[in-house]
Design a protein around this motif. Structure first.
Motif, PDB file in Angstrom:
ATOM      1  N   SER A 100      96.982  80.238  36.424  1.00  0.00           N
ATOM      2  CA  SER A 100      97.705  81.693  36.152  1.00  0.00           C
ATOM      3  C   SER A 100      98.020  82.119  37.562  1.00  0.00           C
ATOM      4  O   SER A 100      99.100  82.786  37.527  1.00  0.00           O
ATOM      5  CB  SER A 100      96.534  82.338  35.622  1.00  0.00           C
ATOM      6  OG  SER A 100      96.321  81.919  34.250  1.00  0.00           O
ATOM      7  N   GLU A 103     101.274  80.641  38.681  1.00  0.00           N
ATOM      8  CA  GLU A 103     102.345  81.204  37.710  1.00  0.00           C
ATOM      9  C   GLU A 103     102.998  82.478  38.161  1.00  0.00           C
ATOM     10  O   GLU A 103     104.210  82.713  38.084  1.00  0.00           O
ATOM     11  CB  GLU A 103     101.925  81.593  36.356  1.00  0.00           C
ATOM     12  CG  GLU A 103     102.209  79.807  35.658  1.00  0.00           C
ATOM     13  CD  GLU A 103     101.370  80.031  34.343  1.00  0.00           C
ATOM     14  OE1 GLU A 103     102.178  79.561  33.232  1.00  0.00           O
ATOM     15  OE2 GLU A 103     100.353  80.749  33.988  1.00  0.00           O
ATOM     16  N   ASP A 108     106.336  76.958  36.853  1.00  0.00           N
ATOM     17  CA  ASP A 108     105.736  76.849  35.719  1.00  0.00           C
ATOM     18  C   ASP A 108     104.929  75.633  35.512  1.00  0.00           C
ATOM     19  O   ASP A 108     104.713  74.845  35.889  1.00  0.00           O
ATOM     20  CB  ASP A 108     107.322  76.125  35.023  1.00  0.00           C
ATOM     21  CG  ASP A 108     107.145  75.745  33.533  1.00  0.00           C
ATOM     22  OD1 ASP A 108     107.392  76.676  32.693  1.00  0.00           O
ATOM     23  OD2 ASP A 108     106.710  74.901  33.276  1.00  0.00           O
ATOM     24  N   ARG A 109     103.871  75.909  34.638  1.00  0.00           N
ATOM     25  CA  ARG A 109     102.720  75.378  34.452  1.00  0.00           C
ATOM     26  C   ARG A 109     102.871  73.958  34.053  1.00  0.00           C
ATOM     27  O   ARG A 109     102.389  72.922  34.668  1.00  0.00           O
ATOM     28  CB  ARG A 109     101.682  76.194  33.631  1.00  0.00           C
ATOM     29  CG  ARG A 109     100.229  75.359  33.495  1.00  0.00           C
ATOM     30  CD  ARG A 109      99.358  76.307  32.515  1.00  0.00           C
ATOM     31  NE  ARG A 109      99.222  77.639  32.797  1.00  0.00           N
ATOM     32  CZ  ARG A 109      98.088  78.263  32.567  1.00  0.00           C
ATOM     33  NH1 ARG A 109      97.232  77.668  31.692  1.00  0.00           N
ATOM     34  NH2 ARG A 109      97.949  79.690  32.838  1.00  0.00           N
ATOM     35  N   ASP A 110     103.800  73.780  33.029  1.00  0.00           N
ATOM     36  CA  ASP A 110     103.945  72.450  32.332  1.00  0.00           C
ATOM     37  C   ASP A 110     104.558  71.464  33.580  1.00  0.00           C
ATOM     38  O   ASP A 110     104.419  70.413  33.491  1.00  0.00           O
ATOM     39  CB  ASP A 110     105.067  72.665  31.312  1.00  0.00           C
ATOM     40  CG  ASP A 110     104.110  73.172  29.929  1.00  0.00           C
ATOM     41  OD1 ASP A 110     102.749  73.236  30.150  1.00  0.00           O
ATOM     42  OD2 ASP A 110     104.707  73.372  28.910  1.00  0.00           O
TER      43      ASP A 110
END
Lengths: 330, 93
Positions: A100, A103, A108-110
């Protein structure tokens, strides 16, 4: 240390006079210990360095669940099993706090997780060692989480607000991890049979040097350290933190009645610190390159977890869409 | 997961204080966001109530507005109790 080698993209540190007005204002804020927040102007390399560091840190928490997961079904008692599961769940939580924070920088987390799974992102070298006996769960909690605490306590004051706040939350939870680990070892040493005591010493023998490597290369070999420190992303050098960890750990080792596999370890009255032997950095770099004992297995486990869970995520989206339609129709 | 919505999480602790921002979670909808927030942020009795708000719904002050918005209150020292000097005989007030 959970982020052992973070590229900063800087060759030489600029003086205030060499900076443009925006960058100078930014550096002056850092120097005045004012936190940088997501919407504030920041140099591109500061942003990129933080994304690299926080994602490595998050990946380490997530991969760090795997060596411990190995012992959930093998824990000697229900009490130990519950404790271990609570600790592993915390590690997942720490990973999520950190993703988090990452981000907020626009990452982007993915995408970052994909970099981990394709071997393009690093995570702490320590998690590429196997956990071979039950005492390893004690040694991991005591030494690995202990080293993590030494690194993370100063990171609570790191210059980037969201990272600092994630670290404050993590540190609150981390001391349970270390204490439960040390208690496992102490219990084995005080109440165990000889074979169990030998397991404790064996676990320490295998995990001692890899734990010291967690702090990353020596300062002389770490060109990015100076920039990270000027930005106050890092607050102490790798060598300072490593020394602090050794100094606080050796008395605990003695209380256990165990030894570390380092013939050069001895108290230096003059320095007020323990001296210790040469770290085998070739091994560290090999593990970092992907050639440690468990690198391939760890990444494969992560990839399988993501693939095997895909249908659950798809089902969750389908269910949410259906509910939304029903509500709209009602 | 990127196509899932980002929610900000606010938790009220036991002592009846305001809900406080604690972090964020990804979820397909608000209901799942509450469940995820409960797992992630209240593992140790941290709260008795959770709010989740889609991050996109939050309007925030911009960092370059900081001076015009907040500086004006800086020179109004008379808004603080400590500005008023009273003789000791008054006691605690």
């Amino acid at each position: 240390m959970y982020a052992q080698q973070v590229e900063t993209g800087t060759k030489a540190i600029k003086s205030l006079a060499e900076m443009g007005p925006e960058e100078r204002a930014f550096q002056e804020k850092i120097d005045a210990e004012i936190k940088i927040e997501a919407k504030n102007w920041m140099p591109d390399n500061y942003r990129k360095t933080l994304i690299r560091q926080i994602s490595q840190h998050a990946h380490s928490e997530i991969v760090g669940m795997l060596p411990e997961g190995n012992w959930v079904t093998r824990a000697p008692t229900l009490k130990r099993k519950l404790q271990l599961m609570a600790k592993i769940q915390d590690e997942a939580g720490h990973g999520l706090y950190l993703y988090s924070a990452m981000e907020t920088l626009g990452a982007d987390r993915d995408e970052e997780i994909e970099k981990l799974h394709s071997g393009r992102a690093k995570y702490s070298s320590i998690f590429n060692y196997p956990t071979l006996n039950w005492a390893d769960m004690g040694a991991v909690g005591w030494l690995v989480d202990g080293a993590a605490i030494v690194n993370q306590v100063p990171l609570q004051r790191t210059s980037y607000g969201p990272y600092s706040r994630a670290m404050i939350r993590v540190c609150k939870e981390e001391s349970f991890h270390q204490r439960q680990g040390y208690e496992i070892l102490l219990h084995m040493m005080r109440h165990g049979i000889q074979a169990q005591k030998d397991m404790v010493q064996d676990a320490i023998n295998r995990l001692w040097w890899p734990s010291l490597m967690m702090f990353g290369p020596s300062d002389a070999e770490s060109p990015n350290s100076a920039q990270s420190m000027a930005w106050k992303i890092k607050r102490h050098t790798n060598d300072e933190l490593r020394q602090r960890f050794i100094d606080q750990t050796i008395p605990q080792l003695e209380l256990l009645g165990c030894t570390v596999p380092d013939p050069d370890l001895k108290w230096n009255e003059e320095r007020g610190h323990y001296d210790f032997g040469e770290i085998q950095w070739e091994e560290f770099y090999e593990v970092l390159k992907g050639n440690g004992p468990c690198n391939r297995e760890r990444l494969e486990t992560r990839r399988n977890a993501i693939q095997d869970g895909a249908w659950v995520r798809e089902a969750a989206v389908a269910h949410a869409n259906k509910k939304q339609k029903q509500q709209a129709a009602a | 997961m990127s196509e899932w919505t980002l929610f900000e999480v606010f938790i009220r602790s036991k002592h009846g204080l305001n809900h406080k921002h604690v972090g964020s979670v990804h979820a397909v909808d608000a209901e799942m966001a509450i469940e995820n927030a409960r797992d992630l942020y209240t593992r140790r009795n941290e709260g008795v109530s959770i709010w989740v708000v889609p991050s996109a719904s939050i309007t925030a002050t911009a960092s370059d507005e900081k001076e015009p918005l907040f500086d004006p209150s800086e020179d109004k020292v008379y808004r603080h109790a400590s500005f008023y000097e009273l003789p000791d005989e008054v006691g605690h007030m």
